[in-house]
Design a protein around this motif. Structure first.
Motif, short mmCIF file in Angstrom:
data_model
loop_
_atom_site.label_atom_id
_atom_site.label_comp_id
_atom_site.label_asym_id
_atom_site.label_seq_id
_atom_site.Cartn_x
_atom_site.Cartn_y
_atom_site.Cartn_z
N PRO A 121 -9.39 0.68 15.16
CA PRO A 121 -8.22 1.55 15.02
C PRO A 121 -7.51 1.75 16.35
O PRO A 121 -8.15 1.95 17.38
N VAL A 122 -6.17 1.71 16.30
CA VAL A 122 -5.41 1.86 17.55
C VAL A 122 -4.23 2.82 17.44
O VAL A 122 -3.72 3.29 18.44
N ALA A 123 -3.77 3.13 16.22
CA ALA A 123 -2.58 3.96 16.09
C ALA A 123 -2.54 4.64 14.73
O ALA A 123 -3.15 4.17 13.76
N ILE A 124 -1.81 5.75 14.67
CA ILE A 124 -1.52 6.42 13.41
C ILE A 124 -0.05 6.20 13.10
O ILE A 124 0.82 6.46 13.95
N VAL A 125 0.25 5.70 11.91
CA VAL A 125 1.63 5.39 11.55
C VAL A 125 2.01 6.12 10.26
O VAL A 125 1.14 6.56 9.49
N SER A 126 3.31 6.26 10.03
CA SER A 126 3.82 6.85 8.80
C SER A 126 5.04 6.07 8.37
O SER A 126 5.61 5.30 9.14
N ALA A 127 5.46 6.27 7.12
CA ALA A 127 6.56 5.49 6.57
C ALA A 127 7.60 6.35 5.87
O ALA A 127 8.50 5.81 5.22
N GLY A 128 7.46 7.67 5.96
CA GLY A 128 8.39 8.54 5.26
C GLY A 128 8.11 8.62 3.77
O GLY A 128 8.87 9.20 3.00
N ARG A 129 7.00 8.05 3.34
CA ARG A 129 6.55 8.07 1.94
C ARG A 129 5.06 7.83 1.95
O ARG A 129 4.47 7.50 2.99
N GLY A 130 4.42 8.00 0.83
CA GLY A 130 2.99 7.75 0.76
C GLY A 130 2.66 6.29 0.96
O GLY A 130 3.28 5.41 0.36
N MET A 131 1.69 6.00 1.82
CA MET A 131 1.26 4.63 2.09
C MET A 131 0.19 4.25 1.06
O MET A 131 -0.96 3.95 1.38
N THR A 132 0.62 4.28 -0.21
CA THR A 132 -0.28 3.94 -1.31
C THR A 132 -0.51 2.44 -1.34
O THR A 132 0.16 1.67 -0.64
N ASP A 133 -1.42 2.00 -2.20
CA ASP A 133 -1.70 0.57 -2.30
C ASP A 133 -0.65 -0.17 -3.13
O ASP A 133 -0.68 -1.40 -3.20
N SER A 134 0.26 0.56 -3.77
CA SER A 134 1.34 -0.07 -4.53
C SER A 134 2.67 0.14 -3.82
O SER A 134 2.89 1.17 -3.18
N ARG A 135 3.56 -0.85 -3.92
CA ARG A 135 4.86 -0.73 -3.29
C ARG A 135 5.67 0.42 -3.88
O ARG A 135 6.48 1.05 -3.19
N THR A 136 5.46 0.68 -5.15
CA THR A 136 6.14 1.79 -5.82
C THR A 136 5.51 3.10 -5.41
O THR A 136 4.29 3.19 -5.23
N GLU A 137 6.33 4.13 -5.24
CA GLU A 137 5.77 5.46 -4.96
C GLU A 137 5.11 5.97 -6.23
O GLU A 137 5.78 6.34 -7.19
N SER A 138 3.80 5.98 -6.24
CA SER A 138 3.06 6.27 -7.45
C SER A 138 1.89 7.20 -7.17
O SER A 138 1.55 7.48 -6.03
N LEU A 139 1.29 7.68 -8.26
CA LEU A 139 0.05 8.44 -8.21
C LEU A 139 -0.98 7.66 -9.00
O LEU A 139 -0.64 6.90 -9.91
N SER A 140 -2.25 7.86 -8.67
CA SER A 140 -3.32 7.26 -9.46
C SER A 140 -3.88 8.30 -10.42
O SER A 140 -4.13 9.44 -10.04
N ILE A 141 -4.06 7.89 -11.67
CA ILE A 141 -4.56 8.76 -12.73
C ILE A 141 -5.83 8.14 -13.28
O ILE A 141 -5.85 6.96 -13.67
#
Length: 248
Positions: free
Chosen positions: A118-138
């Motif tokens: 690990p070398v850095a903490i990053v963000s993207a202005g959205r959830g860095m989920t495993d799917s490209r779509t902003e989604s929730l897991s159910i």
């Protein structure tokens, strides 16, 4: 068919801790607030602007010990507190560059030395989920109980890093919801796809050690390695543990 919302969980830093919530307000087209808001990039990452694939980040599939981290996020101060049975506790602001060295010193021993570090903490202005779509897991507790029975051992819900756990209904019925709408409390979701699982699910979330052949059990018993579904919020609103769920 109906049931109840049994658990709400977010992961402020992807792959680095879980936090249960009593309630939350969801917004249309967005992830669970603050879920995977940050991620820990490693020294072999090839990052692009915005959302990035999980291979760029430190995570439980490559560093099992990370699975034993629990987290707590103070939205007012921006401070995340992480706890691990072997590393103790650390509080820091992921957006504060001055806090990064202290976090890296804390987390490096949890990463295998032969893996990218690990070398850095990053963000993207959205959830860095495993799917490209902003989604929730159910996920379904009935499906978990069915798998656990097949394996002959208890399986913690925390092993699967889900956002929303549903009680009631029958095992694996969530796969039949693809393309359908689901109402939970004051929010409505469109179920989009099944979740194919990785080796992080083989890890005991209390100890951070591999202890269950979940992927092989899924393949042997059901002919796939899927568990849970992704869903997109189409109508925002409040949800809380105990709310009823139903198909729209």
């Amino acid at each position: 068919m109906t049931g109840q919302l049994a658990q709400i969980c977010r992961h402020p830093i992807k792959g680095h801790g879980r936090e249960t919530l009593a309630s939350v307000r969801l917004l249309a087209g967005q992830c669970l607030p603050w879920d995977r808001h940050w991620a820990v990039a490693h020294d072999a990452a090839k990052l692009v602007e915005g959302w990035n694939r999980c291979v760029n980040f430190a995570r439980g599939a490559k560093a099992p010990a990370l699975m034993a981290i629990t987290s707590e996020f103070d939205e007012a101060s921006g401070v995340v507190t992480l706890r691990h049975p072997e590393r103790g506790e650390i509080s820091f602001n992921p957006d504060d560059a001055a806090d990064l060295p202290r976090f890296l010193d804390w987390v490096r021993p949890l990463n295998p030395p032969e893996r990218a570090q690990p070398v850095a903490i990053v963000s993207a202005g959205r959830g860095m989920t495993d799917s490209r779509t902003e989604s929730l897991s159910i996920l379904s507790t009935a499906s978990l109980e069915d798998l656990a029975a097949k394996m002959g051992q208890k399986l913690s819900v925390n092993r699967w890093r889900g956002n929303l756990w549903l009680e009631g209904g029958t095992a694996w019925q969530e796969f039949d919801w693809i393309g359908k709408r689901l109402v939970i409390g004051g929010a409505t979701f469109e179920v989009t796809e099944r979740i194919t699982r990785c080796s992080a699910t083989t890890v005991d979330p209390e100890t951070g050690r591999v202890d269950a052949p979940t992927l092989q059990a899924l393949q042997d018993n059901y002919g796939h390695q899927d568990f849970g579904v992704y869903a997109v919020v189409v109508e925002g609103g409040p949800i809380e543990v105990g709310d009823e769920w139903r198909l729209a």
